[in-house]
Design a protein around this motif. Sequence first.
Motif, PDB file in Angstrom:
ATOM      1  N   PRO A   1      -3.962   6.055   6.702  1.00 37.75           N
ATOM      2  CA  PRO A   1      -4.689   5.647   7.914  1.00 37.75           C
ATOM      3  C   PRO A   1      -3.787   5.109   9.017  1.00 37.75           C
ATOM      4  O   PRO A   1      -3.935   5.455  10.176  1.00 37.75           O
ATOM      5  CB  PRO A   1      -5.646   4.560   7.396  1.00 37.75           C
ATOM      6  N   VAL A   2      -2.823   4.251   8.658  1.00 38.65           N
ATOM      7  CA  VAL A   2      -1.962   3.634   9.686  1.00 38.65           C
ATOM      8  C   VAL A   2      -0.514   3.589   9.188  1.00 38.65           C
ATOM      9  O   VAL A   2       0.036   2.516   8.950  1.00 38.65           O
ATOM     10  CB  VAL A   2      -2.459   2.219  10.035  1.00 38.65           C
ATOM     11  N   PRO A   3       0.144   4.750   9.039  1.00 38.33           N
ATOM     12  CA  PRO A   3       1.513   4.762   8.511  1.00 38.33           C
ATOM     13  C   PRO A   3       2.503   4.159   9.490  1.00 38.33           C
ATOM     14  O   PRO A   3       2.356   4.287  10.711  1.00 38.33           O
ATOM     15  CB  PRO A   3       1.779   6.255   8.293  1.00 38.33           C
ATOM     16  N   THR A   4       3.519   3.493   8.941  1.00 37.74           N
ATOM     17  CA  THR A   4       4.611   2.947   9.749  1.00 37.74           C
ATOM     18  C   THR A   4       5.931   3.398   9.130  1.00 37.74           C
ATOM     19  O   THR A   4       5.972   3.896   7.999  1.00 37.74           O
ATOM     20  CB  THR A   4       4.565   1.418   9.785  1.00 37.74           C
ATOM     21  N   ALA A   5       7.007   3.194   9.876  1.00 33.59           N
ATOM     22  CA  ALA A   5       8.324   3.568   9.359  1.00 33.59           C
ATOM     23  C   ALA A   5       8.648   2.793   8.085  1.00 33.59           C
ATOM     24  O   ALA A   5       9.256   3.330   7.148  1.00 33.59           O
ATOM     25  CB  ALA A   5       9.380   3.306  10.437  1.00 33.59           C
ATOM     26  N   THR A   6       8.234   1.534   8.018  1.00 31.49           N
ATOM     27  CA  THR A   6       8.484   0.724   6.826  1.00 31.49           C
ATOM     28  C   THR A   6       7.816   1.311   5.597  1.00 31.49           C
ATOM     29  O   THR A   6       8.355   1.240   4.484  1.00 31.49           O
ATOM     30  CB  THR A   6       7.981  -0.715   7.058  1.00 31.49           C
ATOM     31  N   ASP A   7       6.647   1.915   5.775  1.00 29.01           N
ATOM     32  CA  ASP A   7       5.915   2.481   4.653  1.00 29.01           C
ATOM     33  C   ASP A   7       6.679   3.605   3.964  1.00 29.01           C
ATOM     34  O   ASP A   7       6.405   3.928   2.800  1.00 29.01           O
ATOM     35  CB  ASP A   7       4.555   3.019   5.116  1.00 29.01           C
ATOM     36  N   LEU A   8       7.621   4.231   4.654  1.00 27.50           N
ATOM     37  CA  LEU A   8       8.364   5.347   4.075  1.00 27.50           C
ATOM     38  C   LEU A   8       9.423   4.885   3.084  1.00 27.50           C
ATOM     39  O   LEU A   8       9.928   5.694   2.295  1.00 27.50           O
ATOM     40  CB  LEU A   8       9.021   6.175   5.173  1.00 27.50           C
ATOM     41  N   ALA A   9       9.783   3.600   3.120  1.00 29.01           N
ATOM     42  CA  ALA A   9      10.866   3.123   2.256  1.00 29.01           C
ATOM     43  C   ALA A   9      10.558   3.373   0.782  1.00 29.01           C
ATOM     44  O   ALA A   9      11.408   3.895   0.037  1.00 29.01           O
ATOM     45  CB  ALA A   9      11.101   1.630   2.511  1.00 29.01           C
ATOM     46  N   ALA A  10       9.376   3.016   0.338  1.00 29.15           N
ATOM     47  CA  ALA A  10       9.049   3.131  -1.087  1.00 29.15           C
ATOM     48  C   ALA A  10       9.042   4.578  -1.580  1.00 29.15           C
ATOM     49  O   ALA A  10       9.678   4.891  -2.596  1.00 29.15           O
ATOM     50  CB  ALA A  10       7.712   2.447  -1.371  1.00 29.15           C
ATOM     51  N   PRO A  11       8.319   5.505  -0.931  1.00 26.34           N
ATOM     52  CA  PRO A  11       8.339   6.872  -1.446  1.00 26.34           C
ATOM     53  C   PRO A  11       9.702   7.544  -1.350  1.00 26.34           C
ATOM     54  O   PRO A  11      10.052   8.359  -2.209  1.00 26.34           O
ATOM     55  CB  PRO A  11       7.291   7.589  -0.586  1.00 26.34           C
ATOM     56  N   VAL A  12      10.487   7.216  -0.323  1.00 25.50           N
ATOM     57  CA  VAL A  12      11.824   7.808  -0.209  1.00 25.50           C
ATOM     58  C   VAL A  12      12.721   7.309  -1.344  1.00 25.50           C
ATOM     59  O   VAL A  12      13.461   8.083  -1.969  1.00 25.50           O
ATOM     60  CB  VAL A  12      12.440   7.506   1.170  1.00 25.50           C
TER      61      VAL A  12
ATOM     62  N   ALA B   1       0.804  -1.215   0.000  1.00 33.50           N
ATOM     63  CA  ALA B   1       0.000   0.000   0.000  1.00 33.50           C
ATOM     64  C   ALA B   1       0.840   1.268   0.000  1.00 33.50           C
ATOM     65  O   ALA B   1       0.321   2.358  -0.204  1.00 33.50           O
ATOM     66  CB  ALA B   1      -0.935   0.010   1.207  1.00 33.50           C
ATOM     67  N   SER B   2       2.168   1.139   0.239  1.00 33.94           N
ATOM     68  CA  SER B   2       3.025   2.321   0.278  1.00 33.94           C
ATOM     69  C   SER B   2       3.583   2.687  -1.080  1.00 33.94           C
ATOM     70  O   SER B   2       4.377   3.618  -1.185  1.00 33.94           O
ATOM     71  CB  SER B   2       4.176   2.098   1.265  1.00 33.94           C
ATOM     72  N   SER B   3       3.201   1.978  -2.126  1.00 36.24           N
ATOM     73  CA  SER B   3       3.611   2.367  -3.476  1.00 36.24           C
ATOM     74  C   SER B   3       3.229   3.822  -3.705  1.00 36.24           C
ATOM     75  O   SER B   3       2.073   4.202  -3.497  1.00 36.24           O
ATOM     76  CB  SER B   3       2.915   1.486  -4.512  1.00 36.24           C
TER      77      SER B   3
END
Length: 512
Positions: A107-118, A27-29
Amino acid sequence: MAILVELLAIAAAVASGHLVAALVAPASSPFVAVGDAVVRLSPQPVVEFAKSAFGTADKPVLLAGIGVLLVLLGALAGLAARRRPAVGTAAVAALGLLAVAAVLTGPVPTATDLAAPVVALVVGVAVQRGLDRLARRHGGTRTGSGGSGDGVPRRTVLAGASAAVAAGTLVAGGAGLALSSSGSGIAASRVALTGRLAAATLAETAPPVPASAAFPQLGTVPFVTPNADFYRIDVALTIPAVRAEDWSLRVHGRVGRELVLTVDDLLRRPLVQRTITMTCVSNTVGGNLVSTADFVGVELAPLLLEAGVDPSADQIVSTSRDGWTAGTPTATVLEPGRGALLALGMNGEALPVEHGFPVRMVVPGLYGYVSATKWLADIELTTFAERSVYWRDRGWAERAPIKTQCRIDAPVGFSKLPAGRVQVAGVAWAQPVGITAVEVRADDGPWVRAELATEVNPNTWRMWRAELDLSPGSHTLTARATDRRGLVQTDVRVEPIPDGATGWPSTIVTVV
């Protein structure tokens, strides 16, 4: 050439971000996260327009629109960068930061979710800067031609670099798509859960659906809707992916004791099978956002009673894995005989991924937006005053019992029919009370009582058929239903918002 540089940089950013997301958090794409943000932040009129104009194709249309917008922005940034090179870099960086913001405000962001956009941000800026420097060094953004100083034609160097970036983008994007579609073991998990459900002893089985429950030979839909044809309405651009063995549900809030349940815990409880018709509140008069399935699951009411529901808790807030929320009246779920389920199976197999695998809620008699949370992750006992939920924030009603409705399936609109007796057929529903009558008329003529198919149970739709004598000419066929309470379907036409459409369905035919 400047335009091509911008487009390649944006494409590389999107592809690399999607690949990383497929590996760590689908979902972090960046592409999907921006789409999700558009869905979350769109005002109600825009949401309603999209649903009415595009129906179940609204998600592909949205993603295609984002793609077109990225191309246009890239082209404009490229044109501006021909005079001011910094504009090109700033444009790609701004799009990357937008993706980061979309993930952070999810809704429920995590640190892992930032990997893709960064990663997308870094790759996009690096590609833009690298290609831009090559283009300027080798004449790609200036007039003239010649060599690169080492015997290689200038444009050959630039073309080679651009081709390499394009190839890398295609590989990264293709790998991301392949990994996303593979579901990280979801398919195997579904197969395993299907086998466990098939081997389980059910505490209650649904009676077989008799052949007399439908009139498919006259044009009605099958009584039980195949999984592939079951309507799907949700706000998820990327379907949440969680294996059954990794799933858990937290039941908390205004309860005596908090529960945390796994799929194994549910399978140890009594499993029941129920045939239930589900209806979407967005269904317009005569629409097809209504389907029926055999669900297998665990009764929700005993589970909540085991947790000890506080008398003040008049709302059950259920949350999906993607952060979507629904508010269900507690009294409805606890009502004796209501039959609300935590469903694991659908039509002889584990829930399809797009319909909530591994566990979803199903509450008969309520429109889906207050009762049918897919990819269930959390249940909180609370109050309507204390917590609002997704669709209530957007103007929909707090409580949404399904209204008595019917639909004409045959003949289809604008059919040409031979003069004489015409067969009319369709379906009606009024969960959880059931249908007792359907009437049909031609134009403003007398109402003709339809023959009803065998009722399966009050929580399902009911098929009907009738015969009308029609003379040559154009005729408007209209139907209305009556439920077991004696309430006749109203002719007052209203749109679905805020709590479901009303009106009599009609169709126009020509008799020759």
